[in-house]
Design an enzyme around this catalytic site. Structure first.
Site, mmCIF file in Angstrom:
data_model
loop_
_atom_site.group_PDB
_atom_site.id
_atom_site.type_symbol
_atom_site.label_atom_id
_atom_site.label_comp_id
_atom_site.label_asym_id
_atom_site.label_seq_id
_atom_site.Cartn_x
_atom_site.Cartn_y
_atom_site.Cartn_z
ATOM 1 N N HIS A 137 0.814 -1.231 0.000
ATOM 2 C CA HIS A 137 0.000 0.000 0.000
ATOM 3 C C HIS A 137 0.847 1.281 0.000
ATOM 4 C CE1 HIS A 137 -3.666 -2.229 0.462
ATOM 5 N NE2 HIS A 137 -3.340 -2.710 1.645
ATOM 6 N N ASP A 174 -2.927 -10.771 -2.081
ATOM 7 C CA ASP A 174 -3.477 -10.212 -0.845
ATOM 8 C C ASP A 174 -4.927 -9.781 -1.113
ATOM 9 O OD1 ASP A 174 -2.306 -8.708 1.890
ATOM 10 O OD2 ASP A 174 -4.016 -7.682 0.989
ATOM 11 N N HIS A 176 -6.381 -7.198 -0.338
ATOM 12 C CA HIS A 176 -6.472 -5.772 -0.661
ATOM 13 C C HIS A 176 -5.706 -5.461 -1.944
ATOM 14 C CE1 HIS A 176 -6.844 -6.059 3.813
ATOM 15 N NE2 HIS A 176 -7.896 -5.288 3.556
ATOM 16 N N ASP A 261 -4.863 -12.610 3.987
ATOM 17 C CA ASP A 261 -6.057 -12.041 4.622
ATOM 18 C C ASP A 261 -7.332 -12.356 3.831
ATOM 19 O OD1 ASP A 261 -4.942 -10.403 2.672
ATOM 20 O OD2 ASP A 261 -4.814 -8.624 3.949
#
Ligand SMILES: [Zn+2]
Length: 356
Positions: A137, A174, A176, A261
């Site tokens: 990120h 991931d 995200h 996740d």
């Protein structure tokens, strides 16, 4: 803790390495989901199950400021250093650092760089950097989503320069979207970024039509999945989108942002992937690396916040790298959302990216 020499004439095809150092525990986030206990749980589980004895330990080094600056602005890097010197604090509503975080973050980026060096130097064919803070990120000028420096983007830029590579594939599974990684290579045709992620969801980026800019058009492939996707849906997109896209791009090195996740037990997201599913995804990625780039595959840890699921999923990933049978102590999700209908999504992505 010895590291094998750079040139090893007797390595087997299955040789795999891992990067780890207790320095990563010095990134102290206090009351937070992204905690040092994540890595402690992974290492304890790998040791308990005898996995570490099958792996080559790759000792990390700190990335230099010049290496970090391949991706990040120097005033941003300085700011992180100064914040650590002042004892740390919050950088955004999700992201906190401590006095030890700057050093840990340099070693996180440097750890993945070392993994790439070990692979390119023939010490191991594949490697997994068990590092934190995570990275995908972080943008050129901003910490975000628990990330300080974008480890995978830095390692990719490093590999392009150091080994004069023309094509690196980054796969990010991931849950995200890796907004920072997408940003780093959006206009760079030498790096293809493919992300599967829950969408709409944090951080908000990752829509279908973000496909790359200028000469890099088509080298950014987002696979925005609805909540509730499990092993079957992930395998479908891996087989129908990621495999043909990777074959067409024909990378010389594959890097992976491995976030766990999307496991069904994870507290942050709403996906239903099992440990078995992560093993199957790894098998496909390893198959691509073997087919396309001599097995050269470097993986870095991003998210994953249920400690049992995280440790078992990381072990399954290593088992596939080593050619072992992977096991799944947690089994499948007991929730039943039904199978998510992603066929139209897959068709849309194939159409946008002209995939067979
Ligand atoms: Zn994540």
């Amino acid at each position: 803790m010895l590291v094998k020499p750079a040139i090893c004439y007797h390595q087997t095809a299955m040789s795999a390495g891992y990067v780890y150092d207790p320095i990563y525990l010095k990134h102290d986030t206090g009351q937070h989901v992204e905690v040092a206990a994540r890595l402690v749980a992974i290492i304890a589980y790998l040791e308990k199950t005898g996995l570490t004895s099958q792996l080559t330990l790759i000792e990390p080094r700190p990335a230099t400021v010049d290496e970090i600056a391949l991706v990040h602005r120097r005033d941003y890097i300085k700011g992180i250093e100064e914040k650590a010197a002042g004892g740390g604090g919050w950088l955004d509503p999700d992201t906190v650092m401590s006095a030890g975080s700057y050093e840990a973050a340099l070693y996180a980026a440097g750890g993945l760089i070392r993994a790439v060096e070990a692979i390119m130097g023939g010490e191991v064919s594949s490697a997994f950097a068990l590092v934190r803070p995570p990275g995908h990120h972080a943008t050129s000028r901003q910490a975000k989503g628990f990330c300080l420096f974008n480890n995978i983007a830095i390692a990719a830029r490093y590999a392009l320069d150091k080994y004069k590579l023309e094509r690196i594939l980054i796969i990010d599974f991931d849950v995200h979207h890796g907004n920072g990684t997408q940003e780093a290579f959006y206009d760079n045709p030498r790096v293809m970024y493919i992300s599967t992620h829950q969408y709409p969801f944090y951080p908000g980026t990752g829509s279908l039509d973000e496909t790359g800019g200028g000469a890099a058009k088509g080298t950014n492939i987002n696979i925005p999945l609805p909540a509730g996707c499990g092993d079957a849906e992930y395998l479908k997109v891996f087989e129908q989108i990621i495999v043909p896209a990777a074959r067409r791009f024909n990378p010389q090195l594959i890097l992976v942002s491995a976030g766990y996740d999307n496991h069904w037990a994870d507290p942050l997201a709403m996906m239903e992937v099992s440990v078995t599913g992560f093993g199957q995804m790894t098998e496909i990625i390893k198959g691509l690396a073997d087919e396309l780039c001599g097995g050269r595959l470097a993986i870095t840890l991003e998210g994953g916040y249920n400690l049992d699921a995280l440790a078992a999923s990381v072990k399954a990933t290593f088992d596939i790298l080593l050619g072992n049978n992977a096991s799944d102590p947690l089994g499948q999700s007991s929730r039943s959302f039904g199978t998510a209908d992603i066929d139209r999504l897959i068709e849309a992505i194939k159409e946008i990216h002209k995939l067979p």
